[in-house]
Design an enzyme around this catalytic site. Structure first.
Site, PDB file in Angstrom:
ATOM      1  N   CYS A 114      13.357  38.566  53.564  1.00 18.70           N
ATOM      2  CA  CYS A 114      12.478  39.191  52.581  1.00 18.70           C
ATOM      3  C   CYS A 114      12.596  40.714  52.679  1.00 18.70           C
ATOM      4  CB  CYS A 114      11.031  38.761  52.846  1.00 18.70           C
ATOM      5  SG  CYS A 114       9.823  39.557  51.755  1.00 18.70           S
ATOM      6  N   CYS A 150       9.027  42.184  54.017  1.00 19.27           N
ATOM      7  CA  CYS A 150       8.510  42.056  55.387  1.00 19.27           C
ATOM      8  C   CYS A 150       9.546  41.611  56.403  1.00 19.27           C
ATOM      9  CB  CYS A 150       7.316  41.113  55.416  1.00 19.27           C
ATOM     10  SG  CYS A 150       7.756  39.372  55.163  1.00 19.27           S
ATOM     11  N   CYS A 206       7.507  34.744  49.357  1.00 21.83           N
ATOM     12  CA  CYS A 206       7.587  34.827  50.812  1.00 21.83           C
ATOM     13  C   CYS A 206       6.259  34.339  51.376  1.00 21.83           C
ATOM     14  CB  CYS A 206       7.849  36.272  51.227  1.00 21.83           C
ATOM     15  SG  CYS A 206       7.744  36.551  53.008  1.00 21.83           S
ATOM     16  N   CYS A 254       4.361  37.571  53.292  1.00 18.63           N
ATOM     17  CA  CYS A 254       3.789  38.731  52.582  1.00 18.63           C
ATOM     18  C   CYS A 254       3.427  38.424  51.135  1.00 18.63           C
ATOM     19  CB  CYS A 254       4.716  39.941  52.662  1.00 18.63           C
ATOM     20  SG  CYS A 254       6.193  39.831  51.630  1.00 18.63           S
ATOM     21  N   CYS A 264      16.642  29.908  42.952  1.00 12.94           N
ATOM     22  CA  CYS A 264      17.257  31.000  42.205  1.00 12.94           C
ATOM     23  C   CYS A 264      16.479  32.282  42.520  1.00 12.94           C
ATOM     24  CB  CYS A 264      17.207  30.652  40.718  1.00 12.94           C
ATOM     25  SG  CYS A 264      18.149  31.759  39.679  1.00 12.94           S
TER      26      CYS A 264
END
Length: 174
Positions: free
Chosen positions: A91, A94, A139, A142, A162
């Protein structure tokens, strides 16, 4: 004859007005459902939380637009779509590891695609934007928007995660 023309013109005007009113109501409903969805996402508790100003300072404008405002990058615009090395896709908000390069595949859509996330890496919620129902992927640490998951992927899962490359950072294997 003037009566028929007047009647026909009045009917067309009425149909146009009814169509415009219906389209306006549909757009308002879509806008309100999007607002409700964003507010629901803002109410969710995530391990990593920052104020809007802190997110803006931590992220590039493009990352902020994708991760925090649920935007979508242009297809084929991310170098991560063409990334072939072994490693982890994390991510960008984070640094939580999200996807292994071993599950990445070329979907032909122009976005980095994976058939499976890492364990306990992502969350999903229903997305009613654009007048359709989709499964939004974020995510789990976060809450950053990553993309969407579809059921047209390869075996063994049949899923296609995707993802927006802007929402990811690639960490090559050592």
């Amino acid at each position: 004859m003037a009566t028929n023309e007047t009647h026909s013109h009045g009917r067309r005007a009425w149909l146009a007005a009814a169509g415009a009113l219906g389209a306006g109501a549909w757009l308002a409903r879509m806008r309100l459902s999007g607002v409700a969805q964003v507010r629901a996402a803002e109410r969710e508790a995530f391990e990593v939380q920052h104020s809007d100003a802190e997110w803006r300072a931590r992220l590039t404008p493009a990352q902020y637009g994708i991760l925090r405002e649920e935007g979508t990058e242009y297809p084929y615009s991310s170098p991560l779509d063409r990334e072939k090395r072994r490693g982890i896709f994390a991510c960008a908000g984070c640094a939580l590891p999200l996807f292994s390069s071993q599950t990445k595949f070329d979907s032909g859509t122009g976005w980095p695609s994976f058939w499976k996330p890492l364990p306990n890496a992502v969350g999903e919620r229903k997305d009613h934007s654009l007048g359709m129902l989709r499964d939004e992927v974020h995510c789990r640490r976060c809450g950053g928007h990553l993309g969407h998951v579809f059921d047209d992927g390869p075996r063994p899962t049949g899923l296609r995660y995707c993802m927006n490359g802007t929402a990811l950072e690639f960490q090559p294997a050592a």
